[in-house]
Design an enzyme around this catalytic site. Structure first.
Site: not given
Length: 542
Positions: A202, A265
């Site tokens: 993330d 990400e």
């Protein structure tokens, strides 16, 4: 078939938002046992890996992206034993399992932060970013949260502020602290030793912040309609040059285990995105390419995007493409149900690894969420999401029953209004459905040397028409996409079409012999397997 050690180059990844996939115990929430029960769906669809959004213990302040324990399972989803069974059953079906790693921040209920917050002298104080107030008593600088307001939260007990790039319940870790790096590496090894096949990491570009905590400059491109955090350019809070050393450290942990994958990400322009492959490709195996989520759905824009991306990739860097995820508007709601078929063909024929968001294979669209059912705390912060992110996280539509086969009780989020006409059961029985289009395209991709490994070449871009080729020594494929609703009576004969239709978006032209000109109906796409002596024409962009 995929070469051992690089399964992800030939694989198709499927993202699951587990709370919305299948409820096995009647509490209205999807869980690990439900996910295990539906593994055969992935096998039938033909995907290779399942990426599972966070399932770790969490107060669910931000849908699980606020983690309170990196090495356990939240009771909402089950137990470690349930996870082990999921992993075992997935591997038995030759499916890979990827977990969502959230290293930038924790929950404010994580023991690390509880200890850090205990006092200025805490042994873990420096695990997070604490600063004294400005001279006027306000925040230390002008940094903004992506979810609105100041990124600094005042802690009255210690008289300092802590930094949070997102919600104030998500304090950012200090990745310059070697103890933080060691702790996160330990959490990664916990899951890798258990057999997890990798991680989607993330907000990778957020991990480091400016050592001097300088103010971010104002963004000259800001418009009042933009989310408030875009008022500033995040020069000192994201994409710092030294973040790549941290990315390489995370990758080194992955590389301790054979055949594992690290996806990052990274929401950045392509020129910055490709840096996350790392020096000598020692960064993320694949920094997620989200450009199709933001590029206008026009042939010229998409053709230029593909050319730009291909030209910027580092030598040996493997491309990837994404059409949807848990944060962005659903594909059908962005471009319409008819064009969603064309988009599926684009995704599964471009060079690189595709990722499918759950429900795309049946054309799920955003759901209208009544105000009293909204769960997402950022509904007013993300442009274009009237109902926050809840509208793209509604329960999977398995059949036409009251709760769409997701649960036997009212689900945690409402079922979309169109579930009676758009669900897996209905589409499985319809050979012309978008579900079977995904199956046919994935099966074609799996057996096509050109689609798996062939070079990419734009052949023609004219109006709503995009034509490109995938070329391998063993095979040549030509893909023609009509990104508009008007028919294209004849694609110019200069392309010299000679071959057989390997796949069509409407399932009624497969096997058609192609010779000379080709016509496309509105919202139609074709994949044509060309004769071996076909000569690639010069690119025509008009």
């Amino acid at each position: 078939m995929p070469t051992p050690g690089v399964w992800w180059r030939h694989g198709v990844i499927y993202q699951v938002y587990p709370r919305s996939f299948l409820d096995s115990d009647g509490d209205g929430n999807g869980d690990l046992a439900g996910l295990t029960a539906r593994l055969d769906h992935f096998v039938e669809l033909g995907v290779d890996a399942v990426w599972v959004s966070p399932i770790f213990p969490s107060p669910m302040c931000d849908g699980g992206y606020d983690i309170a324990n990196y090495v356990d399972i939240d009771p909402l989803f089950g137990t470690l034993a349930d996870f082990d069974r999921l992993l075992q059953e997935a591997h038995r079906r030759d499916l890979k399992v990827l977990l969502d790693l959230v290293p930038n921040h924790t929950s404010d209920q994580h023991p690390w932060f509880v200890e850090s917050r205990a006092s200025r002298d805490s042994r873990e104080r420096d695990w997070y970013l604490w600063r004294d107030p400005a001279p006027d008593g306000g925040p230390p600088n002008n940094w903004l949260s992506e979810f609105g307001g100041s990124a600094w939260e005042y802690d009255a007990a210690s008289g300092q502020y802590y930094y949070h790039a997102f919600l104030n319940c998500q304090p950012d870790l200090n990745w310059r602290n070697p103890h933080v790096q060691a702790a996160m590496a330990g959490a990664m090894r916990f899951w890798l030793k258990r057999g997890v096949d990798g991680f989607r990491v993330d907000v990778l570009w957020h991990l480091l912040k400016d050592l001097q905590f300088r103010d971010n400059p104002r963004n000259p491109q800001f418009k009042e309609s933009d989310p408030p955090y875009r008022r500033l350019t995040p020069r000192y809070t994201t994409d710092l040059p030294d973040v790549h050393a941290v990315v390489a450290m995370l990758r080194s942990v992955i590389d301790e285990f054979p055949d594992r994958l690290m996806i990052g990400e990274v929401y950045l322009p392509l020129k910055q995105l490709v840096a996350y492959y790392g020096h000598d490709l020692r960064g993320a195996h694949m920094p997620f390419n989200f450009a199709l989520l933001e590029t206008p759905w026009e042939a010229s824009a998409i053709a230029q995007l593909i050319e730009d991306y291909e030209s910027l990739l580092p030598v040996g860097g493997w491309p990837n493409w994404v059409l949807g995820n848990h944060d962005r508007p659903r594909l059908v709601s962005r471009i319409g149900a008819e064009q969603a078929r064309v988009a599926a063909m684009l995704l599964l024929t471009l060079r690189g690894t595709p990722t499918i968001y759950y429900g795309e294979e049946i054309g799920m669209q955003q759901a209208a969420i009544p105000p009293d059912r909204l769960r997402d705390p950022i509904k007013d912060s993300i442009a274009g999401l009237q109902h926050g992110r809840d509208s793209v996280r509604t329960p999977m539509q398995w059949d036409a029953s009251t709760f769409a086969g997701f649960s036997n009780v009212e689900p945690w989020l409402p079922i979309a209004d169109n579930s009676h006409g758009r669900n897996v059961a209905e589409q499985r029985s319809d050979a012309t459905s978008i579900y079977h289009l995904y199956r046919r395209l994935i099966a074609l991709r799996r057996t096509s040397p050109a689609l798996l490994d062939g070079a990419y070449r734009t052949v023609m871009m004219r109006g709503s028409l995009l034509v490109f080729a995938r070329i391998d020594d063993r095979e040549r494929m030509l893909i023609a996409l009509n990104l508009g609703s008007d028919p294209i009576p004849a694609i110019p004969r200069a392309i010299d079409w000679r071959g057989v239709v390997a796949a069509s978006t409407l399932a009624d032209r497969d096997g058609e012999i192609v010779a000379g000109g080709v016509a496309l109906r509105g919202n139609e796409g074709l994949v044509v397997r060309l004769d071996r002596d076909w000569v690639l024409p010069s690119t025509q962009l008009t």
